[in-house]
Design an enzyme around this catalytic site. Structure first.
Site, PDB file in Angstrom:
ATOM      1  N   HIS A 151      -6.973   2.260   7.737  1.00 54.33           N
ATOM      2  CA  HIS A 151      -7.821   3.212   7.021  1.00 54.33           C
ATOM      3  C   HIS A 151      -8.956   2.453   6.340  1.00 54.33           C
ATOM      4  O   HIS A 151      -8.973   1.222   6.317  1.00 54.33           O
ATOM      5  CB  HIS A 151      -7.005   3.986   5.980  1.00 54.33           C
ATOM      6  CG  HIS A 151      -6.363   3.125   4.946  1.00 54.33           C
ATOM      7  ND1 HIS A 151      -5.006   2.911   4.880  1.00 54.33           N
ATOM      8  CD2 HIS A 151      -6.897   2.402   3.941  1.00 54.33           C
ATOM      9  CE1 HIS A 151      -4.743   2.110   3.879  1.00 54.33           C
ATOM     10  NE2 HIS A 151      -5.867   1.773   3.299  1.00 54.33           N
TER      11      HIS A 151
HETATM   12  P1  TYD Z   1      -0.415   3.701   2.629  1.00 49.48           P
HETATM   13  O1  TYD Z   1      -1.733   3.635   1.943  1.00 49.48           O
HETATM   14  O2  TYD Z   1      -0.322   4.524   3.870  1.00 49.48           O
HETATM   15  O3  TYD Z   1       0.105   2.241   2.933  1.00 49.48           O
HETATM   16  P2  TYD Z   1      -0.605   1.062   3.772  1.00 49.48           P
HETATM   17  O4  TYD Z   1      -2.058   1.367   3.808  1.00 49.48           O
HETATM   18  O5  TYD Z   1      -0.289  -0.163   3.013  1.00 49.48           O
HETATM   19  O6  TYD Z   1       0.008   1.013   5.116  1.00 49.48           O
HETATM   20  O7  TYD Z   1       0.643   4.184   1.561  1.00 49.48           O
HETATM   21  C1  TYD Z   1       1.998   4.429   1.891  1.00 49.48           C
HETATM   22  C2  TYD Z   1       2.485   5.536   0.978  1.00 49.48           C
HETATM   23  O8  TYD Z   1       2.439   5.132  -0.388  1.00 49.48           O
HETATM   24  C3  TYD Z   1       1.666   6.798   1.087  1.00 49.48           C
HETATM   25  O9  TYD Z   1       2.586   7.890   1.038  1.00 49.48           O
HETATM   26  C4  TYD Z   1       0.833   6.806  -0.158  1.00 49.48           C
HETATM   27  C5  TYD Z   1       1.684   6.059  -1.154  1.00 49.48           C
HETATM   28  N1  TYD Z   1       0.915   5.317  -2.182  1.00 49.48           N
HETATM   29  C6  TYD Z   1       0.964   5.730  -3.496  1.00 49.48           C
HETATM   30  O10 TYD Z   1       1.623   6.727  -3.852  1.00 49.48           O
HETATM   31  N2  TYD Z   1       0.258   5.023  -4.435  1.00 49.48           N
HETATM   32  C7  TYD Z   1      -0.485   3.936  -4.102  1.00 49.48           C
HETATM   33  O11 TYD Z   1      -1.113   3.310  -4.987  1.00 49.48           O
HETATM   34  C8  TYD Z   1      -0.531   3.531  -2.720  1.00 49.48           C
HETATM   35  C9  TYD Z   1      -1.350   2.344  -2.286  1.00 49.48           C
HETATM   36  C10 TYD Z   1       0.180   4.254  -1.799  1.00 49.48           C
END
Ligand code: TYD
Length: 144
Positions: free
Chosen positions: A62
């Site tokens: 992303h």
């Molecule tokens: P995601 O951003 O998809 O993880 P990555 O980019 O590291 O693969 O986040 C995974 C899950 O965690 C998603 O459900 C959103 C949640 N999340 C939070 O609740 N707070 C946060 O600060 C972050 C970064 C993610």
């Protein structure tokens, strides 16, 4: 343009910067301190970390519209793959004293996590789902 005021629409992969963090050595171990003006150009208002990541996993996938981040391999190593829609850059992080500063507007994936790797992220804003661009075509429109 100064890192802190870079716009997500116009940033490119060359704006991502590796930075040496403020290491304080003591006889009983080392410490790294991160504070605005002391290695990072923004006030960190949120921290999160990834751990127990399988070596086959790909995280991220992303971009952010406005969020700035500092990414650190506080333990182990992993690869950060960046794209601005045209250019691509890969950065291997493997030192707790080195941070990768990301301006907004870069697509990123995190890959090749070593066993025991911990990826610490300091962020310029709280968690806002609306700040994420998770669709590649939408990202290309945002950058054009
Ligand atoms: P995601 O951003 O998809 O993880 P990555 O980019 O590291 O693969 O986040 C995974 C899950 O965690 C998603 O459900 C959103 C949640 N999340 C939070 O609740 N707070 C946060 O600060 C972050 C970064 C993610």
């Amino acid at each position: 343009m100064a890192f802190g005021i870079m716009s997500g629409a116009t940033s490119n992969v060359e704006h991502a910067q590796l930075t040496e963090l403020n290491r304080i050595r003591t006889e009983v171990g080392d410490l790294v301190a991160c504070e605005k003006g002391d290695g990072i150009p923004f006030d960190p208002v949120r921290a999160y970390y990834l751990y127990d990541v399988p070596d086959t996993a790909e995280r991220g996938g992303h971009a952010h519209r406005e969020l700035q981040q500092l990414i650190v391999a506080v333990s182990g190593s992993f690869k950060v793959v960046l794209s601005d829609g045209v250019g691509k850059k890969e950065v291997m992080l493997r030192k707790p004293t080195e941070g990768l500063l990301l301006p907004p507007g870069l697509w990123r994936t995190l890959e090749d996590f070593s066993g025991g790797a911990i990826c610490l992220v300091l962020a310029s804003h709280g968690y806002e789902a609306a700040d994420y661009i998770r669709d590649w075509s939408e990202f290309l429109s945002f950058k054009s």
